[in-house]
Each structure stands twice: as C-alpha cells, then as structure tokens.
Design an enzyme around this catalytic site. Structure first.
Site, PDB file in Angstrom:
ATOM      1  N   ASN A 122       0.813  -1.230   0.000  1.00 16.69           N
ATOM      2  CA  ASN A 122       0.000   0.000   0.000  1.00 16.69           C
ATOM      3  C   ASN A 122       0.839   1.269   0.000  1.00 16.69           C
ATOM      4  O   ASN A 122       0.452   2.290   0.573  1.00 16.69           O
ATOM      5  CB  ASN A 122      -0.958   0.017   1.197  1.00 16.69           C
ATOM      6  CG  ASN A 122      -1.889  -1.170   1.213  1.00 16.69           C
ATOM      7  OD1 ASN A 122      -2.332  -1.631   0.158  1.00 16.69           O
ATOM      8  ND2 ASN A 122      -2.185  -1.686   2.390  1.00 16.69           N
ATOM      9  N   ARG A 128       3.464  -2.031   9.043  1.00 18.83           N
ATOM     10  CA  ARG A 128       4.401  -3.065   8.586  1.00 18.83           C
ATOM     11  C   ARG A 128       5.474  -3.385   9.621  1.00 18.83           C
ATOM     12  O   ARG A 128       6.205  -4.366   9.471  1.00 18.83           O
ATOM     13  CB  ARG A 128       5.051  -2.617   7.275  1.00 18.83           C
ATOM     14  CG  ARG A 128       4.035  -2.246   6.202  1.00 18.83           C
ATOM     15  CD  ARG A 128       4.626  -1.261   5.181  1.00 18.83           C
ATOM     16  NE  ARG A 128       3.586  -0.626   4.388  1.00 18.83           N
ATOM     17  CZ  ARG A 128       2.898   0.454   4.767  1.00 18.83           C
ATOM     18  NH1 ARG A 128       3.144   1.016   5.948  1.00 18.83           N
ATOM     19  NH2 ARG A 128       1.968   0.971   3.990  1.00 18.83           N
ATOM     20  N   PHE A 142       3.481  -5.464 -16.636  1.00 16.00           N
ATOM     21  CA  PHE A 142       3.270  -4.548 -15.515  1.00 16.00           C
ATOM     22  C   PHE A 142       3.754  -3.144 -15.854  1.00 16.00           C
ATOM     23  O   PHE A 142       3.025  -2.162 -15.676  1.00 16.00           O
ATOM     24  CB  PHE A 142       3.985  -5.066 -14.269  1.00 16.00           C
ATOM     25  CG  PHE A 142       3.866  -4.152 -13.083  1.00 16.00           C
ATOM     26  CD1 PHE A 142       2.705  -4.128 -12.323  1.00 16.00           C
ATOM     27  CD2 PHE A 142       4.909  -3.297 -12.729  1.00 16.00           C
ATOM     28  CE1 PHE A 142       2.584  -3.265 -11.230  1.00 16.00           C
ATOM     29  CE2 PHE A 142       4.791  -2.437 -11.653  1.00 16.00           C
ATOM     30  CZ  PHE A 142       3.628  -2.424 -10.903  1.00 16.00           C
ATOM     31  N   LYS A 172       1.384 -12.557  -3.017  1.00 15.04           N
ATOM     32  CA  LYS A 172       1.972 -11.541  -3.895  1.00 15.04           C
ATOM     33  C   LYS A 172       3.386 -11.191  -3.457  1.00 15.04           C
ATOM     34  O   LYS A 172       4.322 -11.176  -4.259  1.00 15.04           O
ATOM     35  CB  LYS A 172       1.085 -10.302  -3.936  1.00 15.04           C
ATOM     36  CG  LYS A 172       1.526  -9.280  -4.985  1.00 15.04           C
ATOM     37  CD  LYS A 172       2.335  -8.153  -4.386  1.00 15.04           C
ATOM     38  CE  LYS A 172       2.748  -7.145  -5.441  1.00 15.04           C
ATOM     39  NZ  LYS A 172       3.444  -5.972  -4.860  1.00 15.04           N
ATOM     40  N   ASP A 228      -0.714  -8.340  -8.387  1.00 17.35           N
ATOM     41  CA  ASP A 228      -1.373  -7.348  -7.554  1.00 17.35           C
ATOM     42  C   ASP A 228      -2.572  -6.794  -8.320  1.00 17.35           C
ATOM     43  O   ASP A 228      -2.943  -7.319  -9.376  1.00 17.35           O
ATOM     44  CB  ASP A 228      -0.402  -6.234  -7.150  1.00 17.35           C
ATOM     45  CG  ASP A 228       0.145  -5.469  -8.345  1.00 17.35           C
ATOM     46  OD1 ASP A 228      -0.261  -5.765  -9.496  1.00 17.35           O
ATOM     47  OD2 ASP A 228       0.975  -4.565  -8.137  1.00 17.35           O
ATOM     48  N   PRO A 255       4.037 -12.554 -10.007  1.00 11.12           N
ATOM     49  CA  PRO A 255       3.459 -11.753  -8.928  1.00 11.12           C
ATOM     50  C   PRO A 255       2.218 -10.999  -9.399  1.00 11.12           C
ATOM     51  O   PRO A 255       2.254 -10.324 -10.422  1.00 11.12           O
ATOM     52  CB  PRO A 255       4.594 -10.783  -8.565  1.00 11.12           C
ATOM     53  CG  PRO A 255       5.844 -11.495  -8.984  1.00 11.12           C
ATOM     54  CD  PRO A 255       5.468 -12.250 -10.224  1.00 11.12           C
ATOM     55  N   GLN A 295       5.478 -10.929 -16.856  1.00  6.13           N
ATOM     56  CA  GLN A 295       4.885 -10.062 -15.845  1.00  6.13           C
ATOM     57  C   GLN A 295       5.552  -8.695 -15.849  1.00  6.13           C
ATOM     58  O   GLN A 295       4.879  -7.663 -15.749  1.00  6.13           O
ATOM     59  CB  GLN A 295       5.000 -10.715 -14.460  1.00  6.13           C
ATOM     60  CG  GLN A 295       4.146 -10.073 -13.382  1.00  6.13           C
ATOM     61  CD  GLN A 295       4.875  -8.974 -12.603  1.00  6.13           C
ATOM     62  OE1 GLN A 295       5.994  -8.596 -12.912  1.00  6.13           O
ATOM     63  NE2 GLN A 295       4.213  -8.455 -11.607  1.00  6.13           N
TER      64      GLN A 295
END
Length: 291
Positions: A125, A179, A281, A221, A240, A238, A277
């Site tokens: 995030n 975190r 991405f 992820k 997301d 991965p 990916q």
C-alpha cells in the site's frame, strides 16, 4: 558483448536488449538514485555503484573486473539471452508484442533475498517514492555506513540481526506504519533459524512460497516478488491489483479471481512468466491499461 576494464571502470560494449532506466524503474527494486538520464547510483550488496549507459554501452564506475564478475554481472542478469527470452514469449503470444517493444530493455535483477523480502513487506500500500524513502531511513537507522558519493553518505541494508533488535516503536519512527511488526517477525524468524534464507534458495518454488507466507504480513503476492526478484524463480507471476487488471483487460476480457490469473499465466507463459509479468506490468502501468 565485449567487456573491458579501463582506469578502474568496467565498460561493457555492444550490449543489446538492456536499458538501465527500464530495468531500475520498472518496480522491481528500490535502492537506486537517478543522477541524470541513463545515469544512476545503485546501492546493493553493501556497495555503491554508479552505472551510466550510452546507446549499447554501459560503464560501471570505480569497479574492478573481479567485482564485476563476482557481483554485478549476476545482479544485472547479463548472462541471460534476452533476445531468446523475448522470441520465446512471442512465439505463442503476439499480444505481448507491444509491451515487449515498448519495454524492450528490462532485465530482471538478481537481488539479495533478505533485502527483497523486507523491501516488499514495506511496499504494501505504498508508492515507489515512499517505499524508497522508508528503505533509506531504515538503512540509515540500522545499517552500516558503506561510503559516500558527492558528499552524501550511504548505508547498507540492515541484516536480520540488526533489525531483530529493533523495536516496534523504532521501526514505526522509520515510517513503516503497520508493517513494523511484520518486519520484526521476519527478522526474528531468520535469526532464530525458523526461516533459513540459504535453505529457501535450494528448495522447490512451492516449498519456498510456503516458507515465506509463514511470515506475518507476507501473502502470495509478496512471496512471489521475493521468489522472482530475490531467488530468480522466473516461473512466478506476482499478481497485484495492477497486473490483475492488465491481464483481465488484455487477455481474459472479464473480471477474474487471482487464482485464475495465476493459472492463466502458468499456462500461457510457463517458465518465462516472470519476464512476461515485468513487460506487462511496466507497460500496462505506464499506459494505464485497465484503469
């Protein structure tokens, strides 16, 4: 590709299928600083590296051939044949053509496994600018000074032992937020031997993923990011929110569960799913596909 050492610099000539900007800024790593176009400072493996590119030539400053062969050749993934990788992906996947054409110079870096794990725990995030800043603060607080460049001091990424003695309060002061307990859990598990970084490098991808997700705050992820960028498991994909939307928009044409995205990637891209990916991405994020 021709490699020479001149005046304590390593110069790589006739290097095709590589672009330092695309490689560093595609979202796979966080400890780099842009000096100017195609000229960067990289902090990795306890070292400071200035790397500059001009056309098909890159210069690694203040580096010996021994250090290049020991660290940077592998880190920059210069042993891989990216022309072959791209050709293989495009044989059965012409939908990737525009993404590969646009982001032709991406290499998947071979990063330190431990640093990759903590970096992607921090990434949850957060935007890349924020991730880079938090990692910089943590390194300053808990790492060791490794040198200076243009009057700025740089610090190594903290070891598990250095982070294991941190406190929740101390880590939150480094802007880690929620975190902080995840970082502590990972650090303490490694120090106690519950997570063995060297063993993870030797076991299967599925076994390694299970080990990684036993850490608080690590889901599929983040585990897959560690597998791809920190362990070189290029069959991982991965996923997301961004990559989910991109795959749905470009391929599946409907909203799909994460499991369906993973199954599609495994079937469509096979052992090269990680490369696909990265192209998808970076290209999809820049062009806001599926937004």
């Amino acid at each position: 590709m021709k490699i020479v050492e001149e005046n304590n610099n390593v110069i790589i000539k006739d290097l095709e299928h590589f672009n330092i900007m695309q490689t560093l800024e595609c979202g796979q790593c966080f400890r780099f600083y842009k000096i100017e176009d195609l000229d960067y400072l990289i902090i990795a493996f306890g070292r400071i590296l200035r790397i500059q590119q001009e056309d098909n030539q890159i210069t690694l400053y203040n580096t010996t051939m021994n250090e290049f062969n020991k660290i940077w050749r592998e880190y920059l993934d210069l042993n891989n044949d990216y022309e072959c990788i791209k050709e293989t992906l495009l044989k059965n996947n012409q939908d990737l053509h525009q993404a590969i054409k646009s982001k032709w110079g991406i290499h998947i870096l071979k990063q330190d496994t431990w640093e990759t794990l903590i970096s992607f725990i921090i990434s949850q995030n957060k935007h890349i600018t924020h991730i880079k800043k938090v990692i910089e603060i943590i390194s300053l607080a808990y790492g060791d000074k490794i040198g200076s460049y243009n009057g700025i001091d740089y610090y190594s990424f903290p070891t598990p032992e250095q982070l294991a003695i941190a406190t929740d309060e101390g880590l939150r002061a480094c802007k880690t937020g929620f975190r902080a307990p995840y970082i502590l859990d990972a650090s303490q598990k490694v120090v106690k031997g519950e997570i063995d970084i060297q063993q993870i490098k030797k076991i299967t991808t599925d076994e390694a993923r299970k080990k990684l997700i036993s850490i608080k705050g690590v889901g599929n992820k983040i585990a897959d990011c560690v597998l791809l960028y920190g362990l070189g498991r290029t069959e991982t994909f991965p996923t997301d929110v961004w990559i989910k939307r991109i795959v749905e928009n470009m391929y599946l044409k409907q909203e799909s569960k994460l499991e369906a995205i993973q199954e599609f990637a495994a079937k469509q891209f096979g052992d090269y799913a990680g490369y696909a990916q990265q192209y998808l991405f970076y290209y999809g994020r820049e062009n806001r596909i599926g937004k």
